[in-house]
Enzyme design. Structure first.
Site, PDB file in Angstrom:
ATOM      1  N   ASP A  43      79.707  64.926  74.607  1.00  0.00           N
ATOM      2  CA  ASP A  43      79.692  65.430  73.230  1.00  0.00           C
ATOM      3  C   ASP A  43      80.467  66.748  73.102  1.00  0.00           C
ATOM      4  O   ASP A  43      80.286  67.659  73.906  1.00  0.00           O
ATOM      5  CB  ASP A  43      78.235  65.626  72.780  1.00  0.00           C
ATOM      6  CG  ASP A  43      78.141  65.957  71.294  1.00  0.00           C
ATOM      7  OD1 ASP A  43      78.918  65.387  70.503  1.00  0.00           O
ATOM      8  OD2 ASP A  43      77.288  66.788  70.925  1.00  0.00           O
ATOM      9  N   HIS A  44      81.334  66.785  72.083  1.00  0.00           N
ATOM     10  CA  HIS A  44      82.172  67.964  71.808  1.00  0.00           C
ATOM     11  C   HIS A  44      83.082  68.289  72.990  1.00  0.00           C
ATOM     12  O   HIS A  44      83.371  69.457  73.267  1.00  0.00           O
ATOM     13  CB  HIS A  44      81.332  69.183  71.390  1.00  0.00           C
ATOM     14  CG  HIS A  44      80.862  69.073  69.964  1.00  0.00           C
ATOM     15  ND1 HIS A  44      79.867  68.211  69.570  1.00  0.00           N
ATOM     16  CD2 HIS A  44      81.303  69.680  68.837  1.00  0.00           C
ATOM     17  CE1 HIS A  44      79.688  68.309  68.265  1.00  0.00           C
ATOM     18  NE2 HIS A  44      80.562  69.178  67.787  1.00  0.00           N
TER      19      HIS A  44
ATOM     20  N   HIS B 211      93.632  63.436  69.376  1.00  0.00           N
ATOM     21  CA  HIS B 211      92.972  63.175  68.089  1.00  0.00           C
ATOM     22  C   HIS B 211      91.484  62.953  68.384  1.00  0.00           C
ATOM     23  O   HIS B 211      91.107  62.739  69.541  1.00  0.00           O
ATOM     24  CB  HIS B 211      93.587  61.945  67.400  1.00  0.00           C
ATOM     25  CG  HIS B 211      93.412  60.685  68.183  1.00  0.00           C
ATOM     26  ND1 HIS B 211      94.262  60.314  69.210  1.00  0.00           N
ATOM     27  CD2 HIS B 211      92.462  59.728  68.122  1.00  0.00           C
ATOM     28  CE1 HIS B 211      93.840  59.178  69.733  1.00  0.00           C
ATOM     29  NE2 HIS B 211      92.743  58.794  69.094  1.00  0.00           N
TER      30      HIS B 211
ATOM     31  N   HIS C 265      87.302  61.488  67.448  1.00  0.00           N
ATOM     32  CA  HIS C 265      86.463  60.421  66.891  1.00  0.00           C
ATOM     33  C   HIS C 265      85.006  60.886  66.834  1.00  0.00           C
ATOM     34  O   HIS C 265      84.575  61.691  67.666  1.00  0.00           O
ATOM     35  CB  HIS C 265      86.472  59.170  67.783  1.00  0.00           C
ATOM     36  CG  HIS C 265      87.801  58.524  67.895  1.00  0.00           C
ATOM     37  ND1 HIS C 265      88.392  57.814  66.869  1.00  0.00           N
ATOM     38  CD2 HIS C 265      88.682  58.470  68.927  1.00  0.00           C
ATOM     39  CE1 HIS C 265      89.553  57.347  67.264  1.00  0.00           C
ATOM     40  NE2 HIS C 265      89.767  57.735  68.513  1.00  0.00           N
TER      41      HIS C 265
ATOM     42  N   CYS D 272      98.302  57.161  68.956  1.00  0.00           N
ATOM     43  CA  CYS D 272      97.187  57.587  69.810  1.00  0.00           C
ATOM     44  C   CYS D 272      97.682  58.268  71.090  1.00  0.00           C
ATOM     45  O   CYS D 272      96.877  58.761  71.882  1.00  0.00           O
ATOM     46  CB  CYS D 272      96.298  56.396  70.157  1.00  0.00           C
ATOM     47  SG  CYS D 272      95.653  55.611  68.675  1.00  0.00           S
TER      48      CYS D 272
ATOM     49  N   HIS E 121      90.546  62.889  72.368  1.00  0.00           N
ATOM     50  CA  HIS E 121      91.222  62.299  73.523  1.00  0.00           C
ATOM     51  C   HIS E 121      92.672  61.971  73.167  1.00  0.00           C
ATOM     52  O   HIS E 121      93.096  62.092  72.014  1.00  0.00           O
ATOM     53  CB  HIS E 121      90.488  61.034  74.006  1.00  0.00           C
ATOM     54  CG  HIS E 121      90.655  59.840  73.112  1.00  0.00           C
ATOM     55  ND1 HIS E 121      90.628  58.548  73.587  1.00  0.00           N
ATOM     56  CD2 HIS E 121      90.865  59.723  71.781  1.00  0.00           C
ATOM     57  CE1 HIS E 121      90.796  57.697  72.593  1.00  0.00           C
ATOM     58  NE2 HIS E 121      90.933  58.383  71.487  1.00  0.00           N
TER      59      HIS E 121
ATOM     60  N   GLU F 112      84.043  53.102  67.917  1.00  0.00           N
ATOM     61  CA  GLU F 112      84.988  54.229  68.011  1.00  0.00           C
ATOM     62  C   GLU F 112      85.309  54.727  66.600  1.00  0.00           C
ATOM     63  O   GLU F 112      85.402  55.915  66.338  1.00  0.00           O
ATOM     64  CB  GLU F 112      86.270  53.779  68.723  1.00  0.00           C
ATOM     65  CG  GLU F 112      87.267  54.904  68.926  1.00  0.00           C
ATOM     66  CD  GLU F 112      88.650  54.394  69.280  1.00  0.00           C
ATOM     67  OE1 GLU F 112      89.144  53.485  68.575  1.00  0.00           O
ATOM     68  OE2 GLU F 112      89.225  54.899  70.253  1.00  0.00           O
TER      69      GLU F 112
HETATM   70  N1  LIG Z   1      91.864  48.237  73.057  1.00  0.00           N
HETATM   71  C1  LIG Z   1      91.902  49.473  72.491  1.00  0.00           C
HETATM   72  N2  LIG Z   1      92.846  49.754  71.602  1.00  0.00           N
HETATM   73  C2  LIG Z   1      92.890  50.972  71.035  1.00  0.00           C
HETATM   74  C3  LIG Z   1      91.914  51.934  71.353  1.00  0.00           C
HETATM   75  C4  LIG Z   1      90.929  51.604  72.320  1.00  0.00           C
HETATM   76  O1  LIG Z   1      90.051  52.411  72.671  1.00  0.00           O
HETATM   77  N3  LIG Z   1      90.948  50.364  72.844  1.00  0.00           N
HETATM   78  N4  LIG Z   1      91.955  53.139  70.757  1.00  0.00           N
HETATM   79  C5  LIG Z   1      92.867  53.480  69.878  1.00  0.00           C
HETATM   80  C6  LIG Z   1      92.874  54.867  69.326  1.00  0.00           C
HETATM   81  O2  LIG Z   1      91.972  55.699  70.014  1.00  0.00           O
HETATM   82  C7  LIG Z   1      92.787  55.093  67.869  1.00  0.00           C
HETATM   83  O3  LIG Z   1      92.140  56.308  67.556  1.00  0.00           O
HETATM   84  C8  LIG Z   1      92.259  54.035  66.990  1.00  0.00           C
HETATM   85  O4  LIG Z   1      93.105  54.145  65.875  1.00  0.00           O
HETATM   86  P1  LIG Z   1      93.066  53.244  64.595  1.00  0.00           P
HETATM   87  O5  LIG Z   1      92.932  51.806  64.912  1.00  0.00           O
HETATM   88  O6  LIG Z   1      94.237  53.666  63.860  1.00  0.00           O
HETATM   89  O7  LIG Z   1      91.714  53.725  63.939  1.00  0.00           O
HETATM   90  P2  LIG Z   1      91.106  53.304  62.578  1.00  0.00           P
HETATM   91  O8  LIG Z   1      90.203  52.124  62.765  1.00  0.00           O
HETATM   92  O9  LIG Z   1      90.417  54.506  62.023  1.00  0.00           O
HETATM   93  O10 LIG Z   1      92.390  52.977  61.762  1.00  0.00           O
HETATM   94  P3  LIG Z   1      92.677  52.303  60.378  1.00  0.00           P
HETATM   95  O11 LIG Z   1      94.018  52.806  60.078  1.00  0.00           O
HETATM   96  O12 LIG Z   1      91.633  52.759  59.417  1.00  0.00           O
HETATM   97  O13 LIG Z   1      92.668  50.835  60.598  1.00  0.00           O
HETATM   98  C9  LIG Z   1      93.927  52.536  69.500  1.00  0.00           C
HETATM   99  N5  LIG Z   1      93.860  51.278  70.155  1.00  0.00           N
HETATM  100 ZN   LIG Z   2      91.276  57.454  69.663  1.00  0.00          ZN
END
Ligand SMILES: Nc1nc2c(c(=O)[nH]1)N=C([C@H](O)[C@H](O)COP(=O)(O)OP(=O)(O)OP(=O)(O)O)CN2
Ligand SMILES: [Zn+2]
Length: 148
Positions: free
Chosen positions: A92-93, A52, A54, A46, A27, A137
């Site tokens: 999915d996918h 990217h 998940h 993002c 997404h 996520e």
């Molecule tokens: N309120 C929300 N905030 C964010 C969402 C969401 O769905 N709701 N999503 C994202 C992004 O999709 C993003 O992929 C998340 O990134 P990130 O926090 O960097 O992911 P990680 O936990 O893997 O990162 P670390 O760097 O390991 O902490 C962003 N915000």
């Molecule tokens: Zn994301």
């Protein structure tokens, strides 16, 4: 058989069942109601135009009376089939933003994915049975929605 208390009154016991399912999707966080600059500012990496991905883990919880005849709140086999139809087949996918019509004008945050799953499950289940949708996520980002 119905369980009774010391005064022979029938006791209703409430149970919670959770079924876990994982799906993979990509997404991009981008709101059509914000400018490109605002999207970049708010969503940062993002908002990458090419998206990217998940490996989402969804936990669906139902809450209800433990039936005195079946011993079940609901048959998990039925819940599994519903999750297949509501989560796996549509998501999915998939590219959430491009393949799922709901997200053509709704930002595909995990909150909104949880709302999507709730709205589609709640209409397929008996009234007041669906309790919670929890989505991981990532290992660190977890969202809970209870239909409020
Ligand atoms: N309120 C929300 N905030 C964010 C969402 C969401 O769905 N709701 N999503 C994202 C992004 O999709 C993003 O992929 C998340 O990134 P990130 O926090 O960097 O992911 P990680 O936990 O893997 O990162 P670390 O760097 O390991 O902490 C962003 N915000
Ligand atoms: Zn994301």
């Amino acid at each position: 058989m119905a369980q009774t208390d010391t005064k022979n009154k029938v006791v209703e016991r409430i149970g919670y069942i959770t079924r876990v399912q994982s799906f993979s999707a990509c997404h991009r966080l981008h709101s059509p109601t914000l400018s490109d600059e605002q999207n970049k500012e708010i969503f940062g990496k993002c908002n990458n135009p090419n998206g990217h991905g998940h490996n989402y883990k969804v936990e669906v919880t139902v809450r209800g009376k433990i039936d005195c005849h079946t011993g079940m709140v609901m048959n998990i086999t039925d819940l599994k089939q519903l999750i297949e139809e509501v989560v796996m087949i549509p998501l999915d996918h998939k590219n959430l933003d491009q393949d799922v019509p709901y997200f053509s004008d709704v930002v595909s945050t995990t909150e909104n994915v949880a709302v999507y799953i709730w709205d589609n499950l709640v209409k397929r289940l008996p009234a007041n049975l669906l309790y919670e949708i929890k989505i991981h996520e990532t290992d660190k980002n977890i969202v809970v929605y209870r239909g409020e």
